[in-house]
Write a protein that holds these residues in place. Structure first.
Motif, PDB file in Angstrom:
ATOM      1  N   ASN A 119       0.065  -8.840 -13.772  1.00 46.17           N
ATOM      2  CA  ASN A 119      -0.719  -9.718 -14.840  1.00 46.17           C
ATOM      3  C   ASN A 119      -1.966  -9.277 -14.823  1.00 46.17           C
ATOM      4  O   ASN A 119      -3.004  -9.551 -14.337  1.00 46.17           O
ATOM      5  N   PHE A 120      -1.944  -8.127 -15.572  1.00 47.82           N
ATOM      6  CA  PHE A 120      -3.205  -7.248 -15.697  1.00 47.82           C
ATOM      7  C   PHE A 120      -4.301  -8.082 -16.953  1.00 47.82           C
ATOM      8  O   PHE A 120      -3.675  -8.214 -18.094  1.00 47.82           O
ATOM      9  N   ARG A 121      -5.476  -8.311 -16.435  1.00 48.12           N
ATOM     10  CA  ARG A 121      -6.325  -9.230 -17.520  1.00 48.12           C
ATOM     11  C   ARG A 121      -6.885  -8.129 -18.547  1.00 48.12           C
ATOM     12  O   ARG A 121      -7.229  -8.551 -19.593  1.00 48.12           O
ATOM     13  N   ILE A 122      -6.844  -6.956 -18.360  1.00 47.52           N
ATOM     14  CA  ILE A 122      -7.225  -5.691 -19.135  1.00 47.52           C
ATOM     15  C   ILE A 122      -6.137  -4.543 -18.949  1.00 47.52           C
ATOM     16  O   ILE A 122      -5.623  -4.381 -17.898  1.00 47.52           O
ATOM     17  N   PRO A 123      -6.070  -3.696 -19.844  1.00 49.15           N
ATOM     18  CA  PRO A 123      -5.298  -2.636 -19.643  1.00 49.15           C
ATOM     19  C   PRO A 123      -5.504  -1.631 -18.738  1.00 49.15           C
ATOM     20  O   PRO A 123      -6.839  -1.419 -18.588  1.00 49.15           O
ATOM     21  N   ASP A 124      -4.463  -1.024 -18.025  1.00 49.49           N
ATOM     22  CA  ASP A 124      -4.915   0.087 -17.136  1.00 49.49           C
ATOM     23  C   ASP A 124      -5.197   1.384 -18.010  1.00 49.49           C
ATOM     24  O   ASP A 124      -5.505   1.457 -19.298  1.00 49.49           O
ATOM     25  N   TYR A 145      -0.014  -3.896  -8.068  1.00 51.57           N
ATOM     26  CA  TYR A 145       1.202  -3.093  -8.630  1.00 51.57           C
ATOM     27  C   TYR A 145       1.482  -1.987  -7.591  1.00 51.57           C
ATOM     28  O   TYR A 145       2.679  -1.840  -7.178  1.00 51.57           O
ATOM     29  N   PHE A 199      -3.763  -6.803 -10.277  1.00 53.59           N
ATOM     30  CA  PHE A 199      -3.692  -5.836 -11.327  1.00 53.59           C
ATOM     31  C   PHE A 199      -3.353  -4.510 -10.735  1.00 53.59           C
ATOM     32  O   PHE A 199      -2.382  -4.776  -9.891  1.00 53.59           O
ATOM     33  N   ARG A 232       1.887  -8.710 -18.504  1.00 52.40           N
ATOM     34  CA  ARG A 232       1.604 -10.061 -18.619  1.00 52.40           C
ATOM     35  C   ARG A 232       2.634 -10.776 -17.881  1.00 52.40           C
ATOM     36  O   ARG A 232       3.756 -11.234 -18.461  1.00 52.40           O
ATOM     37  N   SER A 237      -3.337   2.128 -20.895  1.00 55.15           N
ATOM     38  CA  SER A 237      -3.139   0.970 -21.883  1.00 55.15           C
ATOM     39  C   SER A 237      -1.768   0.235 -21.403  1.00 55.15           C
ATOM     40  O   SER A 237      -1.318  -0.408 -22.304  1.00 55.15           O
ATOM     41  N   PHE A 238      -1.472   0.320 -20.115  1.00 55.85           N
ATOM     42  CA  PHE A 238      -0.391  -0.559 -19.737  1.00 55.85           C
ATOM     43  C   PHE A 238      -0.997  -1.973 -19.462  1.00 55.85           C
ATOM     44  O   PHE A 238      -1.884  -2.006 -18.701  1.00 55.85           O
ATOM     45  N   GLN A 239      -0.224  -2.944 -19.942  1.00 56.25           N
ATOM     46  CA  GLN A 239      -1.008  -4.349 -19.656  1.00 56.25           C
ATOM     47  C   GLN A 239       0.324  -5.611 -19.663  1.00 56.25           C
ATOM     48  O   GLN A 239       0.214  -6.257 -20.371  1.00 56.25           O
TER      49      GLN A 239
END
Length: 170
Positions: free
Chosen positions: A36-41, A97, A93, A48, A44-46
């Motif tokens: 559940n990424f609050r911002i992309p890595d 992961y 995050f 939810r 750009s993988f994000q």
């Protein structure tokens, strides 16, 4: 002469910017099957509220390290590293992961080795450590910490194997 069991250690280090106010090394016990990424890595993988491994559909499913993080914390403090804490949650995050993927891969490895003799299977230990930014704890101290941590993990593995060996001799 008894052959020694083979071990491998996977040690992940990730910067936790939130522990900058109170810089410390954080030994992570668990990784959860939730991304559940609050911002992309960086790629750009994000994801939810997604499972990391769909074969475990429960977001609350977790894997835990087989290393005793409390003992590691105590031994590190004995060596002078007092800025160490333990945590039961690596977040949701990239750190969680990666940690979950590693712990999950180890379990898959063991499942694939189930027909092998125990002494032929490499015992794999995984640990994730959140580290502060270098502004919080200087790089030189973090390098010393990492070296000491690796030595202590090896020491704990040897102690555990020796205890098992003595138990078999009884």
């Amino acid at each position: 002469q008894q052959e020694k069991k083979k071990h491998a250690v996977i040690l992940h280090l990730g910067v936790n910017p939130r522990i900058g106010q109170n810089p410390a090394f954080q030994l992570e016990k668990n990784a959860y099957n939730e991304a559940n990424f609050r911002i992309p890595d960086e790629e750009s993988f994000q994801p939810r509220n997604e499972t990391i491994d769909p074969t475990h559909p429960d977001l609350g499913f977790k894997w835990s390290t087989d290393l005793n993080v409390k003992v590691l914390q105590d031994r590190l403090a004995h060596k002078g590293f007092f800025d160490v804490c333990t945590s039961g949650d690596a977040g949701r995050f990239v750190c969680n992961y990666i940690y979950f993927r590693s712990l999950n891969a180890v379990q898959q490895y063991y499942a694939a080795q189930s027909s092998e003799k125990e002494e032929d299977v490499v015992k794999i230990h995984v640990l994730f450590v959140h580290v502060p930014k270098f502004e919080g704890i200087p790089q030189e101290i973090q390098v010393d910490f990492s070296k000491e941590l690796i030595d202590l993990i090896q020491e704990m593995i040897v102690e555990k194997e020796e205890k098992k060996r003595r138990k078999k001799l009884r």
